[in-house]
Design an enzyme around this catalytic site. Structure first.
Site, short mmCIF file in Angstrom:
data_model
loop_
_atom_site.label_atom_id
_atom_site.label_comp_id
_atom_site.label_asym_id
_atom_site.label_seq_id
_atom_site.Cartn_x
_atom_site.Cartn_y
_atom_site.Cartn_z
N CYS A 51 44.76 62.17 28.08
CA CYS A 51 45.28 61.56 26.85
C CYS A 51 44.43 61.97 25.64
O CYS A 51 43.20 61.93 25.69
CB CYS A 51 45.31 60.04 26.98
SG CYS A 51 46.07 59.22 25.57
N CYS A 55 40.47 55.74 22.81
CA CYS A 55 40.21 54.34 23.19
C CYS A 55 38.95 54.29 24.07
O CYS A 55 38.94 54.87 25.16
CB CYS A 55 41.41 53.77 23.93
SG CYS A 55 42.99 54.16 23.13
N CYS A 58 38.89 53.62 27.89
CA CYS A 58 39.93 54.18 28.76
C CYS A 58 39.49 55.41 29.56
O CYS A 58 39.11 56.44 29.00
CB CYS A 58 41.16 54.51 27.95
SG CYS A 58 42.53 54.99 29.03
N CYS A 95 56.32 48.19 36.50
CA CYS A 95 55.88 48.70 35.19
C CYS A 95 55.33 50.11 35.33
O CYS A 95 54.40 50.34 36.12
CB CYS A 95 54.80 47.77 34.63
SG CYS A 95 54.16 48.33 33.05
N CYS A 126 59.60 47.56 33.20
CA CYS A 126 58.65 47.54 32.08
C CYS A 126 58.06 48.94 31.97
O CYS A 126 57.92 49.64 32.97
CB CYS A 126 57.53 46.53 32.36
SG CYS A 126 56.25 46.53 31.08
N CYS A 186 55.60 42.78 26.03
CA CYS A 186 54.41 42.48 26.81
C CYS A 186 53.25 42.96 25.95
O CYS A 186 53.11 44.17 25.72
CB CYS A 186 54.46 43.22 28.14
SG CYS A 186 52.93 43.09 29.09
N ARG A 262 49.13 36.69 31.61
CA ARG A 262 48.77 37.44 32.82
C ARG A 262 47.27 37.62 32.99
O ARG A 262 46.58 38.12 32.09
CB ARG A 262 49.46 38.81 32.82
CG ARG A 262 49.21 39.58 34.14
CD ARG A 262 50.00 40.88 34.24
NE ARG A 262 51.39 40.67 33.95
CZ ARG A 262 52.07 41.35 33.02
NH1 ARG A 262 51.49 42.28 32.33
NH2 ARG A 262 53.34 41.10 32.82
N1 SAM Z 1 48.80 55.10 26.67
C1 SAM Z 1 49.52 53.94 26.43
C2 SAM Z 1 48.88 53.05 25.40
O1 SAM Z 1 47.68 53.03 25.26
O2 SAM Z 1 49.62 52.35 24.71
C3 SAM Z 1 49.82 53.12 27.67
C4 SAM Z 1 48.80 52.99 28.77
S1 SAM Z 1 47.26 52.17 28.35
C5 SAM Z 1 46.21 52.61 29.69
C6 SAM Z 1 47.66 50.43 28.53
C7 SAM Z 1 46.58 49.40 28.32
O3 SAM Z 1 45.70 49.36 29.43
C8 SAM Z 1 45.64 49.56 27.15
O4 SAM Z 1 46.21 49.17 25.94
C9 SAM Z 1 44.51 48.62 27.53
O5 SAM Z 1 44.75 47.33 27.03
C10 SAM Z 1 44.56 48.61 29.07
N2 SAM Z 1 43.35 49.23 29.63
C11 SAM Z 1 43.08 50.56 29.70
N3 SAM Z 1 41.85 50.79 30.25
C12 SAM Z 1 41.34 49.58 30.53
C13 SAM Z 1 40.10 49.14 31.09
N4 SAM Z 1 39.15 50.00 31.45
N5 SAM Z 1 39.88 47.82 31.25
C14 SAM Z 1 40.84 46.93 30.88
N6 SAM Z 1 42.02 47.28 30.34
C15 SAM Z 1 42.28 48.57 30.15
FE1 SF4 Z 2 45.47 57.06 25.97
FE2 SF4 Z 2 44.12 55.34 27.42
FE3 SF4 Z 2 44.31 54.97 24.79
FE4 SF4 Z 2 46.51 54.63 26.36
S1 SF4 Z 2 44.64 53.40 26.39
S2 SF4 Z 2 46.37 55.74 24.40
S3 SF4 Z 2 46.07 56.18 27.94
S4 SF4 Z 2 43.27 56.70 25.82
#
Ligand code: SAM
Ligand code: SF4
Ligand code: DTB
Length: 328
Positions: A51, A55, A58, A95, A126, A186, A262
């Site tokens: 990606c 973030c 992530c 989902c 979802c 959600c 949740r």
């Molecule tokens: N890429 C898309 C986005 O960010 O909108 C969808 C997938 S993203 C992985 C979905 C959510 O997973 C993120 O917004 C975050 O809240 C959660 N998430 C990701 N990594 C995480 C982590 N290490 N611990 C807790 N929540 C996490």
């Molecule tokens: Fe990409 Fe992870 Fe951010 Fe979703 S949460 S936009 S997968 S970096």
């Protein structure tokens, strides 16, 4: 239902004596739900890793050196096979998640096709695919998507410590498109990223000031994955006290009494006693199945055992019979 919560009011809820907070949460929970029912959602990562976003929590961001490899979009047959297993194990919602900034072109069409087939499997659908345009939201509604997951992640102030490649406003815009097209929302966030209690109250205030409230509110306890900044940088070194996580769930329950709150990421390492306090605080939904997107979760068998010990039941599948396949 109230939509005018102030951060101060929410912070005052956080500060209640623990037993008083639990009592208030139970009152709100019981006025709106069967307090012994928990909704089960199963997650599948259909496009993992690579990606472009930054973030800091992530493992799927291409900017950090984690064990997650970038994969191609999963084939429809594989996705449907996973959905079938989820259903057999008792999930009521499936989902699908993609590590995208936003869906594009042919890949988006392929995902829409997957959704329309999952929709025919007698489960709620979802998806979480990143930012959406109004047109994309309309198309997702058309193919039968019930819920779109798009998290705020933090309050607007702490957000800049976590993500720089997408603005808070852009997140709110996506949510607006989802709502305008008649899908359920959600939307939640992550706690344990070094934010203050005031920031947590600010996140809950953002969610509880939405009118209507998000139908599902995932509260994620940060999963610290090696190689991500939240696991490596001193700024994020503090871990969140379990009681503060439980308080966040309780405050979400009180301020959004009709929503499914949740108990989301972070459950893999939680004891049975910790999880039972989360349910007592008003959490009535979980991710169900041994994997979240890239990290682990409790096994379904563990959850079944815990439900039996606590007298909890999976929530009935809400998909109307008119939508169910005759020969399913
Ligand atoms: N890429 C898309 C986005 O960010 O909108 C969808 C997938 S993203 C992985 C979905 C959510 O997973 C993120 O917004 C975050 O809240 C959660 N998430 C990701 N990594 C995480 C982590 N290490 N611990 C807790 N929540 C996490
Ligand atoms: Fe990409 Fe992870 Fe951010 Fe979703 S949460 S936009 S997968 S970096
Ligand atoms: C949400 O709020 N949490 C889920 C889901 N929505 C998409 C994701 C949690 C991801 C945890 C880290 C991982 O497994 O990669």
């Amino acid at each position: 239902m109230r939509y005018d919560w102030t951060i101060n009011e929410i912070e005052a809820l956080f500060e209640l004596p623990f037993n008083d907070l639990m009592f208030r949460a139970q009152q709100a929970h019981r006025a709106n739900f069967d307090a012994n029912e928990v909704q089960l959602s199963t997650l599948l990562s259909i496009k993992t890793g690579g990606c472009p976003e930054d973030c800091k929590y992530c493992p799927q961001s291409s900017r950090y050196n984690t064990d997650v490899e970038s994969e191609l979009l999963m084939k429809k047959d594989q996705v449907l096979a996973a959905a079938k297993i989820a259903k057999e194990k008792g999930a009521s919602r499936f989902c699908i998640g993609a590590a995208w900034r936003e869906p594009k072109g042919r890949a988006f069409e392929l995902v829409c096709d997957m959704i329309s087939e999952i929709r025919d499997m007698d489960m709620e659908t979802c998806a979480t695919l990143g930012m959406l345009t109004a047109e994309q939201a309309a198309h997702l509604k058309e193919v039968g998507l019930d819920y779109y997951n798009h998290n705020l992640d933090s309050d607007p102030e702490y957000y800049k410590e976590i993500i720089s490649t997408r603005t808070y406003e852009e997140r709110l815009d996506t949510l607006k498109h989802v709502r305008a097209n008649g899908m359920s929302i959600c939307c939640g966030g992550i706690v344990g990223m070094g934010e203050s209690r005031r920031h947590r109250a600010g996140l809950v205030a953002q969610l509880a000031r939405m009118n209507p409230h998000p139908e599902s509110v995932p509260i994620n306890m940060l999963v610290k994955v090696e190689g991500t900044p939240v696991a490596e940088d001193a700024q994020f070194a503090d871990t969140l006290d379990n009681f503060e996580f439980i308080r966040t769930l309780a405050v979400s329950r009180i301020t959004m009494p009709g929503s499914h709150v949740r108990l989301s990421a972070g459950r893999e390492t939680m004891s049975e006693e910790m999880q039972s306090l989360c349910f007592l605080a008003g959490a009535n939904s979980i991710f169900y199945g041994e994997k979240l997107l890239t990290t682990g979760n409790q096994d379904a068998e563990n959850d079944q055992k815990l439900f039996a010990k606590l007298g909890l039941r999976p929530m009935e599948n809400p998909v109307p019979s008119s939508r169910r396949m005759v020969n399913a």
